[in-house]
Design a protein around this motif. Structure first.
Motif, PDB file in Angstrom:
ATOM      1  N   ASP A  46       0.826  -1.207   0.000  1.00  0.00           N
ATOM      2  CA  ASP A  46       0.000   0.000   0.000  1.00  0.00           C
ATOM      3  C   ASP A  46       0.862   1.261   0.000  1.00  0.00           C
ATOM      4  O   ASP A  46       0.526   2.258  -0.655  1.00  0.00           O
ATOM      5  CB  ASP A  46      -0.925   0.006   1.216  1.00  0.00           C
ATOM      6  N   GLN A  56       2.237   1.787  -3.462  1.00  0.00           N
ATOM      7  CA  GLN A  56       1.185   2.237  -4.385  1.00  0.00           C
ATOM      8  C   GLN A  56       0.964   3.740  -4.266  1.00  0.00           C
ATOM      9  O   GLN A  56       0.870   4.450  -5.267  1.00  0.00           O
ATOM     10  CB  GLN A  56      -0.110   1.479  -4.087  1.00  0.00           C
ATOM     11  N   LYS A 110      -7.041  -4.137  -5.969  1.00  0.00           N
ATOM     12  CA  LYS A 110      -6.326  -3.882  -4.727  1.00  0.00           C
ATOM     13  C   LYS A 110      -5.780  -5.163  -4.117  1.00  0.00           C
ATOM     14  O   LYS A 110      -4.604  -5.248  -3.734  1.00  0.00           O
ATOM     15  CB  LYS A 110      -7.267  -3.184  -3.737  1.00  0.00           C
ATOM     16  N   ARG A 142      -2.956  -6.738  -6.212  1.00  0.00           N
ATOM     17  CA  ARG A 142      -1.677  -6.054  -6.011  1.00  0.00           C
ATOM     18  C   ARG A 142      -1.017  -6.520  -4.722  1.00  0.00           C
ATOM     19  O   ARG A 142       0.193  -6.743  -4.667  1.00  0.00           O
ATOM     20  CB  ARG A 142      -1.907  -4.540  -5.980  1.00  0.00           C
ATOM     21  N   ARG A 143      -1.793  -6.691  -3.669  1.00  0.00           N
ATOM     22  CA  ARG A 143      -1.229  -7.152  -2.404  1.00  0.00           C
ATOM     23  C   ARG A 143      -0.725  -8.585  -2.502  1.00  0.00           C
ATOM     24  O   ARG A 143       0.351  -8.924  -2.000  1.00  0.00           O
ATOM     25  CB  ARG A 143      -2.285  -7.041  -1.298  1.00  0.00           C
TER      26      ARG A 143
END
Length: 457
Positions: free
Chosen positions: A254, A257, A338, A341-342
């Motif tokens: 996060d 990002q 989201k 991506r994690r």
């Protein structure tokens, strides 16, 4: 004998020495560029590294004369690149071999294809040539911050109770003395100097694994373990190891990002502006990577410490570990931008390396098994459960189970499962499990019912 890499950092390196080392690293990067361009494809196939060096680089008008580097340095760099190319080709051959053995060809053809891949004569077969062209792409160099020295390219000494290392430079007989941030070291063999962005350098060298690492005895159990994202492992006893790994990975993902989103806006301003001086100031002062690289190093150290601590905790209990084979890329799961991506930051490859390394040092065994449907199949029910989050609901309505614990139990049982081999396609695994579900009609027995109260339908 296995070796591991150790890193020692320079301390108070002068700007002049740093500049000289950085220039050498840039010249070594040019050697890497040329080597990858020439030998990163079919042109390097079947050639011995010594033949390449003698025929193309050591002639009077060869490539070695154009490098502006001492012969000892460009030879070590060239050997390093050729080894990297060979490793890249070997990894692609391994992927193609798995494809061959999963195909519907006869046993004789599979053995013949595997032999051709092993002996690197696959160019004579159109099928293998197509497979290799798909998996073995022509490489390209991205490394301009490393210098490789052989054992005669450096010397170590102690001055004023501090360790120093002298490395060869571009000028004959003028070595560069680098002060080290360490008072005890035994640097032997070939070394690699990595240029950092903060004015210091890393010296990477290898040591004997059995002498430098933890070698205490292992435990006495046989465990199945499930690799996780929220924690490093869950074993077949239901115990979790390396908690908060997912929290660490999520926070870093996060943060990056948000950082890169902000950097993209600034980069767009620099791209659109017609003032060249302004664009240059923005790239110099706002788009650097010093802080990002420093944070990345700290993050990797934290992840490494957590993973190795969890791995040692596993082998404190077990002398034999069964783990799922997750070498293939997991596709087909879209959980939103989201979450995707994690999950992309999951370090499952590094977890597997830690398992192999620690098991080798502590004298334990590791068995890899097929990972298909291990977190969906209820072994004592012989049925597929309904996975919701981290829990599995029994289709008979008699229990709610922790998915990671169930997966670890399945992994342990799959070691002795002769019907499901390690590389069996997941579709075939599903057919086998469905057939077992039809043939078995036993009551559901809870193996680790979730302590959290759930309502039953």
């Amino acid at each position: 004998m296995s070796v591991v890499t150790r890193c020692v950092v320079s301390k108070n390196l002068t700007a002049a020495k740093y500049t000289r080392l950085k220039k050498m690293a840039h010249l070594c990067g040019a050697v890497r560029d040329e080597a990858w361009r020439r030998y990163g494809g079919l042109n390097g196939l079947g050639k011995n590294p010594r033949e390449i060096r003698n025929q193309d680089w050591m002639r009077e008008d060869g490539l070695g004369a154009t490098t502006q580097l001492p012969a000892r340095i460009w030879k070590a760099t060239l050997e390093d690149v050729l080894n990297a190319i060979k490793a890249s080709r070997a990894a692609s051959i391994s992927k193609c071999t798995k494809k061959v053995w999963r195909s519907k060809h006869s046993e004789v053809d599979k053995k013949s294809f595997s032999a051709m891949l092993y002996h690197e004569t696959w160019t004579k077969n159109n099928l293998l040539h197509r497979l290799m062209r798909r998996h073995w792409l022509h490489g390209k160099n991205h490394t301009y911050n490393q210098i490789v020295f052989d054992i005669q390219g450096y010397t170590c000494f102690t001055l004023n109770s501090r360790c120093w290392i002298k490395v060869s430079s571009l000028r004959r007989g003028r070595r560069i003395a680098i002060p080290l941030d360490s008072f005890k070291h035994q640097i032997t063999g070939a070394i690699r100097i990595r240029i950092r962005d903060d004015g210091e350098v890393d010296i990477l060298y290898t040591v004997d694994e059995m002498e430098a690492c933890v070698t205490r005895p292992c435990g006495h159990q046989e465990l199945g373990i499930d690799k996780g994202f929220s924690e490093v492992f869950t074993d077949s006893d239901g115990q979790r190891h390396g908690a908060d790994l997912g929290k660490l990975l999520t926070q870093e993902s996060d943060h990056l990002q948000s950082v890169y989103a902000a950097r993209q806006k600034i980069a767009a301003i620099a791209k659109k502006t017609k003032n060249a001086a302004k664009a240059q100031r923005i790239r110099k002062n706002n788009l650097g990577r010093k802080k990002l690289n420093a944070r990345r190093r700290r993050y990797r150290q934290k992840v490494r410490a957590k993973i190795f601590a969890a791995t040692h905790a596993i082998f404190d209990k077990a002398h034999s570990v069964v783990v799922e084979n997750l070498t293939q890329v997991i596709r087909g799961y879209d959980r939103g931008r989201k979450m995707n991506r994690r999950l992309a930051s999951w370090v499952k490859g590094f977890i597997q390396q830690a398992i192999e390394s620690v098991s080798r040092r502590r004298g334990a065994s590791v068995n890899l098994v097929n990972a298909a449907y291990t977190s969906q199949w209820l072994p004592n029910c012989s049925a597929f459960g309904k996975r919701i989050g981290e829990f599995i609901y029994c289709p008979l309505g008699k229990g709610v189970f922790v998915a990671d614990h169930i997966a670890a139990v399945n992994v342990l049982q799959r070691k002795d499962d002769t019907g499901i081999s390690r590389y069996l396609c997941y579709r075939e695994v599903k057919k086998i499990l469905e057939e077992r579900c039809r043939q078995t009609e036993r009551p559901c027995i809870a193996l680790g019912q979730c302590p959290v109260p759930f309502g039953h339908a």
